[in-house]
Design an enzyme around this catalytic site. Structure first.
Site, PDB file in Angstrom:
ATOM      1  N   GLY A  19       0.811  -1.210   0.000  1.00  0.00           N
ATOM      2  CA  GLY A  19       0.000   0.000   0.000  1.00  0.00           C
ATOM      3  C   GLY A  19       0.842   1.256   0.000  1.00  0.00           C
ATOM      4  O   GLY A  19       0.328   2.355  -0.087  1.00  0.00           O
ATOM      5  N   CYS A  20       2.151   1.108   0.096  1.00  0.00           N
ATOM      6  CA  CYS A  20       3.079   2.235   0.022  1.00  0.00           C
ATOM      7  C   CYS A  20       3.567   2.327  -1.413  1.00  0.00           C
ATOM      8  O   CYS A  20       4.091   1.362  -1.952  1.00  0.00           O
ATOM      9  CB  CYS A  20       4.302   1.970   0.893  1.00  0.00           C
ATOM     10  SG  CYS A  20       4.356   2.940   2.370  1.00  0.00           S
ATOM     11  N   VAL A  21       3.397   3.486  -2.052  1.00  0.00           N
ATOM     12  CA  VAL A  21       3.875   3.586  -3.429  1.00  0.00           C
ATOM     13  C   VAL A  21       5.242   4.272  -3.462  1.00  0.00           C
ATOM     14  O   VAL A  21       5.437   5.249  -2.781  1.00  0.00           O
ATOM     15  CB  VAL A  21       2.869   4.368  -4.290  1.00  0.00           C
ATOM     16  CG1 VAL A  21       3.321   4.362  -5.750  1.00  0.00           C
ATOM     17  CG2 VAL A  21       1.506   3.728  -4.174  1.00  0.00           C
TER      18      VAL A  21
END
Lengths: 110, 129, 102
Positions: A108-110
């Site tokens: 979920g971390c880009v």
């Protein structure tokens, strides 16, 4: 990319995360922190060790919201705040601490 | 996703992820799980439904290390911390496979096949994996 | 509250069609596309399953996919309605949600 730890060359991805989780040893965290000009204190290690245990149990690097909540539960309320964690890890607790702990980038971390 | 801000704005939609396949032979189960975790980080209202071979995704004692795969079955136990608390499993699918709730690694709500339609009708978006 | 269910697998190879039909009800629709289109034709072993489903659900088949497989001239099961791409879009718009049974 690669980092040198105890005379061994360990492969990392383009953002500096360890390519192989099983390459990790405490010295990896020290070397990575050195690259960022960060001295690891006992409080830093507490978070790193927490993340490694969390990963072992759930096979996932927690999102920052989840990490904050879980740290508060385990290490006490005063430590379960984003202020405390950002003071330790200004690049972001999930990103920076996960990297030192040898974990992949949080989902979920880009 | 930025680390220091939670997603704000936009309406909260109800998402239902329908899981229908065994976990390790194809990538569907893992893809579904990762999508769920990302959706939860965006504050969506997420439920998961396990039917047909999907019920095997929640089977206890999986050890895919033996075939050099990551054991992502452990991650289903983290869903609660991501506020994904609604896991539904279809009773008939369990029974057909000789399984019961005791074989599963998380707490779930067991529903009957005929209740599935009502569950789908409660959601805005349905994604099948 | 109605759902457009899309099925794209041949029932002779995968059980997706049966699995879908088992879990839908009043007001729901089923659109057969790609390899699933062959089940819309008269005389297959799955005809009864679809006829049964048609009592409470509407059934559609995507004509270009059926045509591609050589069944343009074959009679379809009575309750199945053939749609073109524009009809596909209309169906999506008409229903509250789409459930694609991949």
């Amino acid at each position: 990319m690669a980092i040198d730890v105890n005379g061994k060359s360990l492969e990392t991805d383009e953002e500096g995360y360890l390519a192989d989780l099983s390459d990790w040893e405490p010295e990896v965290a020290t070397v990575m922190a050195g690259i960022d000009d960060c001295d690891l204190t006992e409080n830093h290690w507490e978070v790193i060790n927490f993340l490694r245990e969390y990963y072992e149990e759930y096979q996932i690097a927690p999102a920052v919201r989840v990490l904050t909540k879980a740290i508060g539960k385990k290490l006490g309320k005063d430590k379960g705040s984003s202020k405390y964690l950002y003071e330790l890890y200004p690049y972001g607790p999930a990103k920076q601490a996960c990297k030192y702990a040898g974990l992949p980038k949080p989902t979920g971390c880009v | 996703m930025m680390e220091d801000e939670e997603y704000q704005g936009g309406e909260v939609k109800k998402f239902l992820y329908v899981n229908r396949r065994l976990p390790h032979g194809t990538v569907y189960a893992l893809e579904s799980l990762e999508t769920v975790l990302i959706g939860a980080a965006f504050d969506q209202d997420v439920s998961m439904l396990f039917i047909d071979d999907g019920v095997y995704q929640l089977k206890k004692d999986q050890a895919p290390e033996s075939i050099e795969f990551k054991n992502f079955s452990k991650t289903y136990r983290a869903l609660e911390m991501y506020d994904v608390e609604k896991l539904f499993v279809e009773r008939e699918s369990l029974e057909e496979r000789g399984l019961s709730e005791d074989d599963l690694l998380v707490d779930v709500e067991v529903i009957a096949s005929k209740e599935v339609k009502a569950l789908i009708d409660q959601n805005d978006v349905v994604l099948s994996f | 509250m109605s759902t457009l269910n899309i099925v794209n697998k041949s029932p002779f190879e995968k059980r997706t069609l049966e699995q879908c039909l088992k879990r839908i009800g009043e007001g729901d629709s089923v659109l057969l596309i790609e390899d699933a289109t062959i089940s819309a034709v008269n005389g297959t072993a799955y005809a009864n399953l679809l006829l049964e489903a048609s009592k409470q659900s509407r059934l559609y088949v995507l004509q270009p996919d059926l045509q591609a497989r050589g069944f343009a001239e074959k009679p379809l099961l009575d309750p199945v309605e053939a749609v073109d791409y524009a009809g596909f879009v209309d169906l999506v718009v008409k229903h509250e949600r789409v459930h694609s049974w991949l």
